[in-house]
Design a protein around this motif. Sequence first.
Motif, short mmCIF file in Angstrom:
data_model
loop_
_atom_site.label_atom_id
_atom_site.label_comp_id
_atom_site.label_asym_id
_atom_site.label_seq_id
_atom_site.Cartn_x
_atom_site.Cartn_y
_atom_site.Cartn_z
N PRO A 195 -2.03 12.91 -16.24
CA PRO A 195 -2.66 12.21 -15.10
C PRO A 195 -1.87 10.98 -14.66
O PRO A 195 -1.71 10.75 -13.45
CB PRO A 195 -4.03 11.80 -15.63
N LEU A 196 -1.34 10.22 -15.61
CA LEU A 196 -0.57 9.03 -15.25
C LEU A 196 0.70 9.39 -14.50
O LEU A 196 1.03 8.78 -13.47
CB LEU A 196 -0.21 8.22 -16.50
N SER A 197 1.42 10.41 -14.99
CA SER A 197 2.68 10.77 -14.34
C SER A 197 2.45 11.43 -12.98
O SER A 197 3.23 11.23 -12.05
CB SER A 197 3.50 11.69 -15.24
N THR A 198 1.36 12.17 -12.84
CA THR A 198 1.07 12.83 -11.56
C THR A 198 0.67 11.80 -10.50
O THR A 198 1.20 11.81 -9.38
CB THR A 198 -0.05 13.86 -11.73
N ILE A 199 -0.22 10.90 -10.86
CA ILE A 199 -0.64 9.86 -9.90
C ILE A 199 0.53 8.94 -9.55
O ILE A 199 0.75 8.61 -8.38
CB ILE A 199 -1.84 9.07 -10.43
N GLY A 200 1.29 8.54 -10.56
CA GLY A 200 2.47 7.71 -10.31
C GLY A 200 3.47 8.41 -9.41
O GLY A 200 4.06 7.79 -8.52
N GLY A 201 3.65 9.71 -9.62
CA GLY A 201 4.56 10.48 -8.78
C GLY A 201 4.08 10.56 -7.34
O GLY A 201 4.88 10.48 -6.41
N LEU A 202 2.79 10.71 -7.15
CA LEU A 202 2.24 10.73 -5.78
C LEU A 202 2.45 9.39 -5.08
O LEU A 202 2.78 9.35 -3.88
CB LEU A 202 0.75 11.10 -5.81
N ILE A 203 2.28 8.31 -5.81
CA ILE A 203 2.52 6.97 -5.23
C ILE A 203 3.99 6.83 -4.87
O ILE A 203 4.34 6.33 -3.79
CB ILE A 203 2.06 5.86 -6.19
N SER A 204 4.88 7.28 -5.76
CA SER A 204 6.32 7.21 -5.49
C SER A 204 6.69 8.04 -4.27
O SER A 204 7.50 7.62 -3.45
CB SER A 204 7.11 7.71 -6.69
N PHE A 205 6.10 9.23 -4.17
CA PHE A 205 6.37 10.10 -3.03
C PHE A 205 5.93 9.44 -1.73
O PHE A 205 6.67 9.43 -0.74
CB PHE A 205 5.68 11.46 -3.22
N PHE A 206 4.74 8.87 -1.73
CA PHE A 206 4.25 8.17 -0.54
C PHE A 206 5.17 7.00 -0.20
O PHE A 206 5.50 6.78 0.97
CB PHE A 206 2.81 7.68 -0.76
N HIS A 207 5.59 6.25 -1.23
CA HIS A 207 6.47 5.10 -1.01
C HIS A 207 7.81 5.56 -0.41
O HIS A 207 8.34 4.92 0.50
CB HIS A 207 6.68 4.37 -2.34
N TYR A 208 8.33 6.65 -0.93
CA TYR A 208 9.60 7.18 -0.42
C TYR A 208 9.45 7.62 1.04
O TYR A 208 10.32 7.35 1.87
CB TYR A 208 10.07 8.34 -1.29
N LEU A 209 8.32 8.28 1.35
CA LEU A 209 8.08 8.66 2.74
C LEU A 209 7.99 7.43 3.64
O LEU A 209 8.48 7.45 4.77
CB LEU A 209 6.79 9.48 2.85
N GLU A 210 7.37 6.39 3.13
CA GLU A 210 7.25 5.16 3.92
C GLU A 210 8.62 4.56 4.22
O GLU A 210 8.82 3.95 5.27
CB GLU A 210 6.37 4.14 3.17
N GLN A 211 9.57 4.75 3.32
CA GLN A 211 10.92 4.23 3.54
C GLN A 211 11.74 5.13 4.45
O GLN A 211 12.51 4.63 5.27
CB GLN A 211 11.67 4.10 2.21
N LYS A 212 11.59 6.42 4.32
CA LYS A 212 12.52 7.35 4.97
C LYS A 212 11.98 8.06 6.22
O LYS A 212 12.76 8.55 7.02
CB LYS A 212 12.98 8.41 3.97
N VAL A 213 10.67 8.13 6.38
CA VAL A 213 10.10 8.82 7.54
C VAL A 213 9.56 7.76 8.49
O VAL A 213 8.66 7.00 8.13
CB VAL A 213 8.98 9.80 7.11
N PRO A 214 10.10 7.71 9.71
CA PRO A 214 9.72 6.64 10.64
C PRO A 214 8.22 6.53 10.90
O PRO A 214 7.69 5.43 11.00
CB PRO A 214 10.46 7.02 11.93
N GLY A 215 7.50 7.61 10.97
CA GLY A 215 6.07 7.56 11.27
C GLY A 215 5.21 7.02 10.14
O GLY A 215 4.08 6.61 10.36
N PHE A 216 5.73 7.02 8.92
CA PHE A 216 4.94 6.57 7.78
C PHE A 216 4.97 5.05 7.61
O PHE A 216 4.14 4.50 6.90
CB PHE A 216 5.46 7.20 6.48
N GLY A 217 5.90 4.37 8.23
CA GLY A 217 6.08 2.94 8.04
C GLY A 217 4.87 2.10 8.34
O GLY A 217 4.63 1.09 7.69
N GLY A 218 4.06 2.49 9.30
CA GLY A 218 2.95 1.65 9.71
C GLY A 218 1.60 2.09 9.20
O GLY A 218 0.58 1.51 9.58
N ILE A 219 1.53 3.11 8.35
CA ILE A 219 0.24 3.60 7.89
C ILE A 219 -0.49 2.53 7.08
O ILE A 219 -1.62 2.20 7.32
CB ILE A 219 0.40 4.90 7.07
N LYS A 220 0.16 2.00 6.09
CA LYS A 220 -0.45 0.95 5.25
C LYS A 220 0.62 -0.10 5.00
O LYS A 220 1.32 -0.07 4.00
CB LYS A 220 -0.95 1.54 3.92
#
Length: 147
Positions: A77-102
């Motif tokens: 559970p820790l690695s899965t949730i942490g991975g999802l947060i990392s994935f979201f963070h990576y999308l926020e950096q690399k996908v222009p539309g994700f930058g302003g979500i949160k």
Amino acid sequence: MSKNSNASGKGRKVWILYFAWLVSVIATLGSLYFSEIKGFIPCDLCWFQRIFMYPLVVILGIGTLQSDTSVKKFVLPLSTIGGLISFFHYLEQKVPGFGGIKPCVSGVPCSAEYINWFGFITIPFLALTAFTLITISMIFFFTKKSK
């Protein structure tokens, strides 16, 4: 023959635990290197990733020392949730539309890239890689036992 296959199976599981622990240690030391030595200030999402990675060092370390594969119940559970947060963070950096979500409300913006090796390797990408390797390692413990 049955005893020998059990012994080799247990040995393989201990190596998988050791590998997952080593990945968590490297990820933790890497995050501490970036913040404490390089002076990179962690953003909010980086802190959440640390919250999920740092306990893995202790849990996997204890599991490795005791050859206890039951730690998968806590690690997965820790690695899965942490991975999802990392994935979201990576999308926020690399996908222009994700930058302003949160947008991060304090300190460094989560879209900031302290490193950008080869055009795609950023700190969240490194964390995502570590979480993914740990998660895959733990999934090996859920495979069916051969008879």
